[in-house]
Design a protein around this motif. Structure first.
Motif, PDB file in Angstrom:
ATOM      1  N   LEU A 124      -4.087  -3.817  -0.852  1.00 41.08           N
ATOM      2  CA  LEU A 124      -4.484  -2.943   0.251  1.00 41.08           C
ATOM      3  C   LEU A 124      -5.119  -1.690  -0.339  1.00 41.08           C
ATOM      4  O   LEU A 124      -4.724  -1.238  -1.418  1.00 41.08           O
ATOM      5  CB  LEU A 124      -3.259  -2.568   1.096  1.00 41.08           C
ATOM      6  N   ARG A 125      -6.072  -1.115   0.407  1.00 43.53           N
ATOM      7  CA  ARG A 125      -6.826   0.010  -0.124  1.00 43.53           C
ATOM      8  C   ARG A 125      -6.748   1.230   0.774  1.00 43.53           C
ATOM      9  O   ARG A 125      -6.616   1.108   1.995  1.00 43.53           O
ATOM     10  CB  ARG A 125      -8.282  -0.400  -0.340  1.00 43.53           C
ATOM     11  N   CYS A 126      -6.872   2.396   0.137  1.00 48.03           N
ATOM     12  CA  CYS A 126      -6.752   3.661   0.859  1.00 48.03           C
ATOM     13  C   CYS A 126      -7.684   4.702   0.262  1.00 48.03           C
ATOM     14  O   CYS A 126      -7.764   4.856  -0.971  1.00 48.03           O
ATOM     15  CB  CYS A 126      -5.307   4.159   0.780  1.00 48.03           C
ATOM     16  N   SER A 127      -8.382   5.428   1.132  1.00 49.99           N
ATOM     17  CA  SER A 127      -9.163   6.593   0.712  1.00 49.99           C
ATOM     18  C   SER A 127      -8.545   7.821   1.349  1.00 49.99           C
ATOM     19  O   SER A 127      -8.393   7.870   2.575  1.00 49.99           O
ATOM     20  CB  SER A 127     -10.616   6.450   1.147  1.00 49.99           C
TER      21      SER A 127
ATOM     22  N   ILE B 190       7.344   3.972  -0.200  1.00 51.65           N
ATOM     23  CA  ILE B 190       7.246   2.993  -1.293  1.00 51.65           C
ATOM     24  C   ILE B 190       7.059   3.737  -2.617  1.00 51.65           C
ATOM     25  O   ILE B 190       7.862   3.616  -3.540  1.00 51.65           O
ATOM     26  CB  ILE B 190       6.079   2.012  -1.067  1.00 51.65           C
ATOM     27  N   PHE B 191       5.960   4.468  -2.728  1.00 52.34           N
ATOM     28  CA  PHE B 191       5.715   5.297  -3.911  1.00 52.34           C
ATOM     29  C   PHE B 191       4.577   6.272  -3.647  1.00 52.34           C
ATOM     30  O   PHE B 191       3.914   6.218  -2.608  1.00 52.34           O
ATOM     31  CB  PHE B 191       5.416   4.479  -5.178  1.00 52.34           C
ATOM     32  N   GLN B 192       4.385   7.170  -4.618  1.00 52.14           N
ATOM     33  CA  GLN B 192       3.342   8.184  -4.526  1.00 52.14           C
ATOM     34  C   GLN B 192       2.562   8.253  -5.833  1.00 52.14           C
ATOM     35  O   GLN B 192       3.142   8.146  -6.921  1.00 52.14           O
ATOM     36  CB  GLN B 192       3.947   9.546  -4.248  1.00 52.14           C
ATOM     37  N   TYR B 193       1.254   8.453  -5.718  1.00 54.83           N
ATOM     38  CA  TYR B 193       0.390   8.576  -6.887  1.00 54.83           C
ATOM     39  C   TYR B 193      -0.290   9.943  -6.906  1.00 54.83           C
ATOM     40  O   TYR B 193      -0.803  10.421  -5.889  1.00 54.83           O
ATOM     41  CB  TYR B 193      -0.661   7.467  -6.897  1.00 54.83           C
ATOM     42  N   TYR B 194      -0.286  10.526  -8.088  1.00 57.35           N
ATOM     43  CA  TYR B 194      -0.949  11.806  -8.315  1.00 57.35           C
ATOM     44  C   TYR B 194      -1.490  11.788  -9.731  1.00 57.35           C
ATOM     45  O   TYR B 194      -0.793  11.363 -10.658  1.00 57.35           O
ATOM     46  CB  TYR B 194       0.038  12.955  -8.112  1.00 57.35           C
TER      47      TYR B 194
ATOM     48  N   ASP C  91       9.852  -4.309  -7.973  1.00 58.62           N
ATOM     49  CA  ASP C  91       8.671  -4.225  -8.829  1.00 58.62           C
ATOM     50  C   ASP C  91       7.502  -5.070  -8.321  1.00 58.62           C
ATOM     51  O   ASP C  91       6.385  -4.933  -8.836  1.00 58.62           O
ATOM     52  CB  ASP C  91       9.026  -4.669 -10.258  1.00 58.62           C
ATOM     53  N   ARG C  92       7.755  -5.937  -7.356  1.00 61.95           N
ATOM     54  CA  ARG C  92       6.656  -6.709  -6.758  1.00 61.95           C
ATOM     55  C   ARG C  92       5.626  -5.767  -6.113  1.00 61.95           C
ATOM     56  O   ARG C  92       4.481  -6.155  -5.904  1.00 61.95           O
ATOM     57  CB  ARG C  92       7.184  -7.659  -5.672  1.00 61.95           C
ATOM     58  N   PHE C  93       6.078  -4.588  -5.797  1.00 63.95           N
ATOM     59  CA  PHE C  93       5.192  -3.586  -5.209  1.00 63.95           C
ATOM     60  C   PHE C  93       4.673  -2.690  -6.343  1.00 63.95           C
ATOM     61  O   PHE C  93       5.466  -2.053  -7.056  1.00 63.95           O
ATOM     62  CB  PHE C  93       5.937  -2.732  -4.178  1.00 63.95           C
ATOM     63  N   SER C  94       3.378  -2.665  -6.500  1.00 63.56           N
ATOM     64  CA  SER C  94       2.783  -1.821  -7.524  1.00 63.56           C
ATOM     65  C   SER C  94       1.537  -1.154  -6.956  1.00 63.56           C
ATOM     66  O   SER C  94       1.030  -1.557  -5.904  1.00 63.56           O
ATOM     67  CB  SER C  94       2.417  -2.641  -8.771  1.00 63.56           C
ATOM     68  N   GLY C  95       1.064  -0.150  -7.674  1.00 64.64           N
ATOM     69  CA  GLY C  95      -0.087   0.571  -7.154  1.00 64.64           C
ATOM     70  C   GLY C  95      -0.984   1.091  -8.242  1.00 64.64           C
ATOM     71  O   GLY C  95      -0.724   0.914  -9.443  1.00 64.64           O
ATOM     72  N   HIS C  96      -2.021   1.743  -7.774  1.00 57.91           N
ATOM     73  CA  HIS C  96      -2.984   2.322  -8.707  1.00 57.91           C
ATOM     74  C   HIS C  96      -3.708   3.436  -7.983  1.00 57.91           C
ATOM     75  O   HIS C  96      -3.937   3.356  -6.766  1.00 57.91           O
ATOM     76  CB  HIS C  96      -3.986   1.251  -9.152  1.00 57.91           C
ATOM     77  N   GLN C  97      -4.065   4.474  -8.731  1.00 57.11           N
ATOM     78  CA  GLN C  97      -4.917   5.526  -8.180  1.00 57.11           C
ATOM     79  C   GLN C  97      -6.138   5.680  -9.071  1.00 57.11           C
ATOM     80  O   GLN C  97      -6.022   5.675 -10.303  1.00 57.11           O
ATOM     81  CB  GLN C  97      -4.181   6.865  -8.077  1.00 57.11           C
TER      82      GLN C  97
ATOM     83  N   TYR D  86      -9.426   9.605  -6.490  1.00 58.47           N
ATOM     84  CA  TYR D  86      -8.185   9.790  -5.720  1.00 58.47           C
ATOM     85  C   TYR D  86      -7.876   8.638  -4.760  1.00 58.47           C
ATOM     86  O   TYR D  86      -6.785   8.614  -4.195  1.00 58.47           O
ATOM     87  CB  TYR D  86      -8.159  11.105  -4.931  1.00 58.47           C
ATOM     88  N   SER D  87      -8.779   7.686  -4.589  1.00 61.45           N
ATOM     89  CA  SER D  87      -8.450   6.531  -3.756  1.00 61.45           C
ATOM     90  C   SER D  87      -7.346   5.714  -4.432  1.00 61.45           C
ATOM     91  O   SER D  87      -7.075   5.890  -5.626  1.00 61.45           O
ATOM     92  CB  SER D  87      -9.679   5.676  -3.495  1.00 61.45           C
ATOM     93  N   SER D  88      -6.734   4.833  -3.660  1.00 58.43           N
ATOM     94  CA  SER D  88      -5.559   4.134  -4.183  1.00 58.43           C
ATOM     95  C   SER D  88      -5.499   2.705  -3.676  1.00 58.43           C
ATOM     96  O   SER D  88      -6.101   2.361  -2.645  1.00 58.43           O
ATOM     97  CB  SER D  88      -4.295   4.887  -3.751  1.00 58.43           C
ATOM     98  N   GLU D  89      -4.802   1.876  -4.411  1.00 58.86           N
ATOM     99  CA  GLU D  89      -4.515   0.501  -4.007  1.00 58.86           C
ATOM    100  C   GLU D  89      -3.012   0.262  -4.050  1.00 58.86           C
ATOM    101  O   GLU D  89      -2.312   0.809  -4.915  1.00 58.86           O
ATOM    102  CB  GLU D  89      -5.188  -0.503  -4.952  1.00 58.86           C
ATOM    103  N   LEU D  90      -2.561  -0.573  -3.121  1.00 63.21           N
ATOM    104  CA  LEU D  90      -1.190  -1.062  -3.122  1.00 63.21           C
ATOM    105  C   LEU D  90      -1.263  -2.571  -3.331  1.00 63.21           C
ATOM    106  O   LEU D  90      -1.989  -3.256  -2.609  1.00 63.21           O
ATOM    107  CB  LEU D  90      -0.505  -0.750  -1.792  1.00 63.21           C
ATOM    108  N   ASN D  91      -0.557  -3.071  -4.323  1.00 64.34           N
ATOM    109  CA  ASN D  91      -0.495  -4.496  -4.607  1.00 64.34           C
ATOM    110  C   ASN D  91       0.914  -5.006  -4.348  1.00 64.34           C
ATOM    111  O   ASN D  91       1.891  -4.372  -4.745  1.00 64.34           O
ATOM    112  CB  ASN D  91      -0.865  -4.779  -6.065  1.00 64.34           C
ATOM    113  N   VAL D  92       0.995  -6.141  -3.687  1.00 62.78           N
ATOM    114  CA  VAL D  92       2.287  -6.785  -3.476  1.00 62.78           C
ATOM    115  C   VAL D  92       2.173  -8.223  -3.969  1.00 62.78           C
ATOM    116  O   VAL D  92       1.315  -8.974  -3.504  1.00 62.78           O
ATOM    117  CB  VAL D  92       2.726  -6.771  -2.011  1.00 62.78           C
ATOM    118  N   ASN D  93       3.017  -8.595  -4.922  1.00 57.03           N
ATOM    119  CA  ASN D  93       3.027  -9.950  -5.478  1.00 57.03           C
ATOM    120  C   ASN D  93       4.128 -10.792  -4.843  1.00 57.03           C
ATOM    121  O   ASN D  93       5.091 -10.258  -4.292  1.00 57.03           O
ATOM    122  CB  ASN D  93       3.267  -9.884  -6.995  1.00 57.03           C
ATOM    123  N   ALA D  94       3.978 -12.109  -4.962  1.00 53.74           N
ATOM    124  CA  ALA D  94       5.013 -13.046  -4.504  1.00 53.74           C
ATOM    125  C   ALA D  94       5.509 -12.682  -3.117  1.00 53.74           C
ATOM    126  O   ALA D  94       6.704 -12.422  -2.903  1.00 53.74           O
ATOM    127  CB  ALA D  94       6.162 -13.074  -5.516  1.00 53.74           C
ATOM    128  N   LEU D  95       4.599 -12.651  -2.175  1.00 50.14           N
ATOM    129  CA  LEU D  95       4.918 -12.199  -0.813  1.00 50.14           C
ATOM    130  C   LEU D  95       6.073 -12.972  -0.200  1.00 50.14           C
ATOM    131  O   LEU D  95       6.182 -14.204  -0.343  1.00 50.14           O
ATOM    132  CB  LEU D  95       3.681 -12.323   0.073  1.00 50.14           C
TER     133      LEU D  95
END
Lengths: 116, 112
Positions: A21-24, A46-50, A62-68, A72-81
């Motif tokens: 999932l993506r966020c701006s 879930i979490f925060q990125y800075y 840990d199935r929930f991970s992210g990236h910034q 400053y945009s960000s992604e949320l990744n969820v594995n093994a739904l």
């Protein structure tokens, strides 16, 4: 002034798959937080990125991970739904830099994820 | 026990009435208090943001915080059908700790 935007708006996946999932963030904001909102419940952090790093994390596996990204945009990744991952996923942005006006988080419209 | 308790409703009131929405919390370290409005299938929209105890007014909305009782309220005067939504209270520990802890939300309907 564009607010927080998220994509996609809706998503259907099957158990075991992975999703991104993506966020701006709102213009001028540098911090992105992700929340999960199950039907009839309040959002759960879930979490925060800075500065491109995970700064704070809630009680999610840990199935929930992210990236910034540098912009400053960000992604949320969820594995093994799992079926229980079906929810509205909300992104919120804020400003963390020292000296910035004290304000809270502004939310995007969310991505509705359905896991079958 | 949940950190933040909020009556889920639903709450129905006639147009023009004063609405009172409430939350209680257990963690006395919460310092920042917010009310969000969420329309169906939309993201939460910030209504009120207050720091520590006291009252804050913005148009038809008044937020009250009583830290000694661990109790916050949102009052809506002259309620309108467009106020029909779910209202979420949220709290934060301190500036720099961005995690918001939410109540479950109260579903409000204003009857024309």
């Amino acid at each position: 002034d564009a607010g927080v935007t998220q994509s996609p708006t809706h998503l259907i996946k099957t158990r075991g798959q992975q999703v991104t999932l993506r966020c701006s963030p709102k213009s001028g904001h540098d911090t992105v937080s992700w929340y999960q909102q199950a039907l009839g419940q309040g959002p759960q952090f879930i979490f925060q990125y800075y500065e491109e790093e995970e700064r704070q994390r809630g009680n999610f596996p840990d199935r929930f991970s992210g990236h910034q990204f540098p912009n400053y945009s960000s992604e949320l990744n969820v594995n093994a739904l799992l079926l229980g991952d079906s929810a509205l996923y909300l992104c919120a942005s804020s400003l963390s830099k020292r000296g910035a006006p004290r304000e809270t988080q502004y939310f995007g419209p969310g991505t509705r994820l359905l896991v079958l | 026990q949940k950190e933040v308790e909020q009556d889920p409703g639903p709450l129905s009131v006639p147009e023009g009435a004063i609405v009172s929405l409430n939350c209680t919390y257990s963690n006395s370290a919460f310092q920042y208090f917010m009310w969000y409005r969420q329309y169906s299938r939309k993201g939460p929209e910030l209504l009120m943001y207050t720091y520590s105890s006291g009252n804050k007014e913005d148009g038809r909305f008044t937020a009250q915080v009583d830290k000694s009782s661990k109790y916050i309220s949102l009052f809506i005067r002259d309620s309108q059908p467009s106020d029909s939504a779910t209202y979420l209270c949220a709290m934060r520990l301190f500036f720099g700790n961005e995690k918001l802890t939410f109540g479950t939300g109260t579903r409000l309907t204003i009857i024309p």
